[in-house]
Design a protein around this motif. Structure first.
Motif, PDB file in Angstrom:
ATOM      1  N   ALA A  70       0.891  -1.202   0.099  1.00  0.00           N
ATOM      2  CA  ALA A  70       0.047  -0.068  -0.020  1.00  0.00           C
ATOM      3  C   ALA A  70       0.655   1.208   0.146  1.00  0.00           C
ATOM      4  O   ALA A  70       0.432   2.217  -0.593  1.00  0.00           O
ATOM      5  CB  ALA A  70      -0.912   0.245   1.213  1.00  0.00           C
ATOM      6  N   ARG A  71       1.899   1.098   0.515  1.00  0.00           N
ATOM      7  CA  ARG A  71       2.908   2.355   0.826  1.00  0.00           C
ATOM      8  C   ARG A  71       3.506   2.698  -0.450  1.00  0.00           C
ATOM      9  O   ARG A  71       3.388   3.969  -1.056  1.00  0.00           O
ATOM     10  CB  ARG A  71       4.014   1.987   1.732  1.00  0.00           C
ATOM     11  N   VAL A  72       3.983   1.599  -1.077  1.00  0.00           N
ATOM     12  CA  VAL A  72       4.707   1.898  -2.502  1.00  0.00           C
ATOM     13  C   VAL A  72       3.591   2.405  -3.556  1.00  0.00           C
ATOM     14  O   VAL A  72       3.721   3.279  -4.262  1.00  0.00           O
ATOM     15  CB  VAL A  72       5.496   0.632  -2.940  1.00  0.00           C
ATOM     16  N   MET A  73       2.345   1.582  -3.643  1.00  0.00           N
ATOM     17  CA  MET A  73       1.369   2.153  -4.401  1.00  0.00           C
ATOM     18  C   MET A  73       1.052   3.563  -4.297  1.00  0.00           C
ATOM     19  O   MET A  73       0.654   4.343  -5.148  1.00  0.00           O
ATOM     20  CB  MET A  73       0.076   1.116  -4.251  1.00  0.00           C
ATOM     21  N   LYS A  74       1.050   4.161  -3.287  1.00  0.00           N
ATOM     22  CA  LYS A  74       0.676   5.455  -2.886  1.00  0.00           C
ATOM     23  C   LYS A  74       1.807   6.333  -3.494  1.00  0.00           C
ATOM     24  O   LYS A  74       1.595   7.535  -4.231  1.00  0.00           O
ATOM     25  CB  LYS A  74       0.633   5.684  -1.359  1.00  0.00           C
ATOM     26  N   THR A  75       3.255   6.105  -3.012  1.00  0.00           N
ATOM     27  CA  THR A  75       4.256   6.866  -3.833  1.00  0.00           C
ATOM     28  C   THR A  75       4.389   6.888  -5.074  1.00  0.00           C
ATOM     29  O   THR A  75       4.674   7.783  -5.715  1.00  0.00           O
ATOM     30  CB  THR A  75       5.471   6.321  -3.103  1.00  0.00           C
ATOM     31  N   ILE A  76       3.728   5.814  -5.836  1.00  0.00           N
ATOM     32  CA  ILE A  76       4.048   5.852  -7.479  1.00  0.00           C
ATOM     33  C   ILE A  76       2.581   6.511  -7.898  1.00  0.00           C
ATOM     34  O   ILE A  76       2.801   6.569  -9.279  1.00  0.00           O
ATOM     35  CB  ILE A  76       4.270   4.111  -7.740  1.00  0.00           C
ATOM     36  N   GLY A  77       1.973   6.613  -7.222  1.00  0.00           N
ATOM     37  CA  GLY A  77       0.460   7.180  -7.765  1.00  0.00           C
ATOM     38  C   GLY A  77      -0.233   6.363  -8.496  1.00  0.00           C
ATOM     39  O   GLY A  77      -0.832   6.637  -9.406  1.00  0.00           O
ATOM     40  N   LYS A  78      -0.125   4.977  -8.337  1.00  0.00           N
ATOM     41  CA  LYS A  78      -0.914   4.155  -8.919  1.00  0.00           C
ATOM     42  C   LYS A  78      -2.568   4.156  -8.806  1.00  0.00           C
ATOM     43  O   LYS A  78      -3.247   3.761  -9.822  1.00  0.00           O
ATOM     44  CB  LYS A  78      -0.569   2.749  -8.606  1.00  0.00           C
ATOM     45  N   GLY A  79      -3.079   4.699  -7.888  1.00  0.00           N
ATOM     46  CA  GLY A  79      -4.522   4.843  -7.858  1.00  0.00           C
ATOM     47  C   GLY A  79      -5.148   3.628  -7.499  1.00  0.00           C
ATOM     48  O   GLY A  79      -6.329   3.654  -7.810  1.00  0.00           O
ATOM     49  N   ALA A  80      -4.367   2.780  -6.880  1.00  0.00           N
ATOM     50  CA  ALA A  80      -5.122   1.475  -6.514  1.00  0.00           C
ATOM     51  C   ALA A  80      -4.702   0.825  -5.232  1.00  0.00           C
ATOM     52  O   ALA A  80      -3.717   1.577  -4.780  1.00  0.00           O
ATOM     53  CB  ALA A  80      -4.379   0.403  -7.601  1.00  0.00           C
ATOM     54  N   THR A  81      -5.133  -0.048  -4.736  1.00  0.00           N
ATOM     55  CA  THR A  81      -4.817  -0.426  -3.139  1.00  0.00           C
ATOM     56  C   THR A  81      -4.724  -1.871  -3.560  1.00  0.00           C
ATOM     57  O   THR A  81      -5.257  -2.810  -4.479  1.00  0.00           O
ATOM     58  CB  THR A  81      -5.780  -0.139  -2.353  1.00  0.00           C
ATOM     59  N   PRO A  82      -3.806  -2.623  -2.659  1.00  0.00           N
ATOM     60  CA  PRO A  82      -3.967  -4.254  -2.573  1.00  0.00           C
ATOM     61  C   PRO A  82      -5.141  -4.533  -2.552  1.00  0.00           C
ATOM     62  O   PRO A  82      -5.533  -5.774  -3.333  1.00  0.00           O
ATOM     63  CB  PRO A  82      -3.152  -4.503  -1.044  1.00  0.00           C
ATOM     64  N   ALA A  83      -6.141  -4.142  -1.896  1.00  0.00           N
ATOM     65  CA  ALA A  83      -7.550  -4.735  -1.944  1.00  0.00           C
ATOM     66  C   ALA A  83      -8.162  -4.540  -3.378  1.00  0.00           C
ATOM     67  O   ALA A  83      -8.792  -5.726  -3.771  1.00  0.00           O
ATOM     68  CB  ALA A  83      -8.640  -3.885  -1.085  1.00  0.00           C
ATOM     69  N   THR A  84      -7.963  -3.589  -4.323  1.00  0.00           N
ATOM     70  CA  THR A  84      -8.696  -3.427  -5.548  1.00  0.00           C
ATOM     71  C   THR A  84      -7.913  -4.305  -6.552  1.00  0.00           C
ATOM     72  O   THR A  84      -8.590  -4.860  -7.305  1.00  0.00           O
ATOM     73  CB  THR A  84      -8.322  -1.918  -5.958  1.00  0.00           C
ATOM     74  N   ASN A  85      -6.397  -4.503  -6.245  1.00  0.00           N
ATOM     75  CA  ASN A  85      -5.856  -5.504  -6.980  1.00  0.00           C
ATOM     76  C   ASN A  85      -6.214  -6.958  -6.825  1.00  0.00           C
ATOM     77  O   ASN A  85      -6.744  -7.648  -7.836  1.00  0.00           O
ATOM     78  CB  ASN A  85      -4.305  -5.476  -6.621  1.00  0.00           C
ATOM     79  N   GLU A  86      -6.632  -7.168  -5.618  1.00  0.00           N
ATOM     80  CA  GLU A  86      -7.200  -8.709  -5.425  1.00  0.00           C
ATOM     81  C   GLU A  86      -8.694  -8.852  -5.851  1.00  0.00           C
ATOM     82  O   GLU A  86      -9.006  -9.681  -6.324  1.00  0.00           O
ATOM     83  CB  GLU A  86      -7.011  -8.818  -3.795  1.00  0.00           C
ATOM     84  N   ARG A  87      -9.393  -7.775  -5.709  1.00  0.00           N
ATOM     85  CA  ARG A  87     -10.836  -7.663  -6.289  1.00  0.00           C
ATOM     86  C   ARG A  87     -10.914  -7.870  -7.813  1.00  0.00           C
ATOM     87  O   ARG A  87     -11.593  -8.655  -8.176  1.00  0.00           O
ATOM     88  CB  ARG A  87     -11.503  -6.742  -5.674  1.00  0.00           C
ATOM     89  N   LEU A  88      -9.979  -7.169  -8.417  1.00  0.00           N
ATOM     90  CA  LEU A  88      -9.950  -7.173  -9.775  1.00  0.00           C
ATOM     91  C   LEU A  88      -9.439  -8.411 -10.273  1.00  0.00           C
ATOM     92  O   LEU A  88     -10.104  -8.987 -11.528  1.00  0.00           O
ATOM     93  CB  LEU A  88      -9.127  -6.228 -10.459  1.00  0.00           C
ATOM     94  N   LEU A  89      -8.621  -9.048  -9.681  1.00  0.00           N
ATOM     95  CA  LEU A  89      -8.049 -10.415  -9.986  1.00  0.00           C
ATOM     96  C   LEU A  89      -9.339 -11.701 -10.044  1.00  0.00           C
ATOM     97  O   LEU A  89      -9.336 -12.168 -11.042  1.00  0.00           O
ATOM     98  CB  LEU A  89      -7.071 -10.692  -8.968  1.00  0.00           C
ATOM     99  N   ARG A  90     -10.055 -11.455  -8.985  1.00  0.00           N
ATOM    100  CA  ARG A  90     -11.304 -12.126  -8.805  1.00  0.00           C
ATOM    101  C   ARG A  90     -12.401 -11.824  -9.826  1.00  0.00           C
ATOM    102  O   ARG A  90     -12.993 -12.977 -10.417  1.00  0.00           O
ATOM    103  CB  ARG A  90     -11.641 -12.088  -7.277  1.00  0.00           C
ATOM    104  N   TRP A  91     -12.540 -10.652 -10.016  1.00  0.00           N
ATOM    105  CA  TRP A  91     -13.591 -10.311 -10.928  1.00  0.00           C
ATOM    106  C   TRP A  91     -13.323 -10.666 -12.199  1.00  0.00           C
ATOM    107  O   TRP A  91     -14.174 -11.419 -13.019  1.00  0.00           O
ATOM    108  CB  TRP A  91     -13.792  -8.698 -10.788  1.00  0.00           C
TER     109      TRP A  91
END
Ligand code: SF4
Length: 401
Positions: free
Chosen positions: A355-376
């Motif tokens: 989550a920390r690196v995602m924020k600093t790179i400006g990805k606009g996603a979170t570990p939870a959205t990553n996992e959710r999208l994988l499932r969807w």
């Protein structure tokens, strides 16, 4: 009209040629529409060496020898322009693409054999340059979007060329100028069963740019995020986050695929777009669903998807496809719609699950959205292809766990 030789440089020498250069095929089509005489030497597909390149360069009295590519093609480009200038000194050597656009003054200094560079998008600047060639006028200073060299050897940038607004005005790429038999031999795309079984794949750009601002991303600068700035007292380019995006209409996309199927009997389309989902989002969530609807209405839906049976490449008709997505911009609804139209894989730039690196790179996603999208994505029957990166500046061992 100008006699133009396009040379497609070797890229990834260790790999088979898999991608017809889409921009070059488009440019060839644009200038043929204006009446110019075009030939292509696809060094990347043929891998034939200098003897053949020499024959091609000497085969005609070319007015223009044009080439380009991304930065990793620099070595091959350097070699080709050296040979072209030595063997065809009358021809104007024109370079373009990411390798030149990213540092136009440096490239003009490093490659004295390049006479003129096209900075940024060439859809408008290159035809304008050829009109000057036809008229015997080499006053490059009055053509937008070029870098040129004066008699003293100093490079100059002309004013910025505005992006082509209505990209549906673009003709279809001149794929027929390239050795498609070689590319089709390397059609297999390892991201899905359907891609693995592909025998006649072509790539398509349905959109340009990306509306997001991941800080590590060059952001397809030539297609929207390039800015002209003053540096050391003269114009130069810089790449920011203007987030200019353009997308073809769903009708254009589907008609292009129909054309490719009728003319080249393709069975798979790989969308090269930076991020299909940002276009869908910016269209008010209609773009991909409209493409999917038209795909089915126009008879491009794969038979196996329609009949709900496993893909059998010997029997399946229709066109499967794959492209790019984003963890926070898609939904089960759009995934279901594009699956019905034959989407077999989606690439996700997950980059990291910290989550920390995602924020600093400006990805606009979170570990939870990553996992959710994988499932969807898997629930929709589409194969998700996660891209991960390691080594962001503030990465540590904890962020890699
Ligand atoms: S979503 Fe992809 S293309 Fe868009 S800015 Fe991020 S890395 Fe670049």
């Amino acid at each position: 009209m100008a006699k133009v030789l396009f040379v497609n440089p070797v890229i990834r020498e260790e790999d088979d040629p898999k991608h017809v250069p889409y921009g070059m095929a488009l440019l060839a089509s644009i200038i043929m529409r204006e009446g110019h005489l075009v030939q292509v030497y696809d060094a990347n597909a043929w891998r034939a060496g200098d003897d053949v390149l020499t024959q091609v360069v000497q085969a005609d009295d070319w007015d223009v020898i044009a080439l380009g590519g991304i930065t990793t093609a620099y070595g091959a480009i350097k070699h080709i322009v050296g040979l072209a200038k030595a063997l065809a000194p009358r021809a104007l050597v024109v370079a373009g693409g990411g390798f030149l656009t990213s540092m136009p003054h440096d490239v003009m200094r490093l490659l004295p054999q390049v006479d003129v560079g096209v900075v940024g998008e060439a859809f408008l600047s290159f035809p304008e340059l050829l009109r000057r060639v036809d008229a015997g006028n080499r006053d490059w200073a009055s053509v937008r979007g070029l870098v040129w060299r004066d008699a003293a050897g100093a490079s100059h940038l002309t004013p910025e060329q505005p992006l082509l607004d209505d990209i549906d005005r673009l003709p279809y790429p001149a794929w027929e100028l390239f050795p498609l038999d070689i590319y089709f031999r390397n059609s297999t795309f390892g991201f899905s069963e359907e891609g693995m079984a592909a025998k006649r794949r072509l790539d398509i750009n349905a959109s340009y740019g990306c509306s997001l601002i991941c800080r590590f991303c060059f952001h397809l600068g030539i297609a929207g995020d390039m800015e002209y700035v003053q540096k050391d007292g003269q114009p130069d380019v810089r790449f920011g986050y203007k987030r200019a995006i353009r997308y073809h209409s769903p009708r254009y996309v589907v008609e292009l695929v129909k054309y490719a199927r009728s003319k080249f009997e393709i069975d798979f389309v790989s969308f090269l777009d930076e991020n299909l989902m940002t276009m869908h989002q910016s269209s008010g969530k209609t773009w991909l669903t409209d493409i999917a609807r038209l795909w089915i209405e126009e008879g491009l839906q794969p038979q196996c998807v329609r009949d709900g049976v496993p893909h059998d490449p010997e029997r399946c008709s229709g066109i499967h496809w794959g492209g790019t997505s984003h963890a926070t911009l898609c939904s089960p609804e759009v995934l279901k719609a594009i699956k019905a139209a034959g989407c077999s894989h989606l690439l996700y730039g997950y980059e990291t699950f910290s989550a920390r690196v995602m924020k600093t790179i400006g990805k606009g996603a979170t570990p939870a959205t990553n996992e959710r999208l994988l499932r969807w994505t898997m629930e929709a029957g589409i194969r998700p292809i996660p891209n991960q990166m390691i080594g962001f500046p503030d990465e540590d061992f904890d962020s890699l766990r």
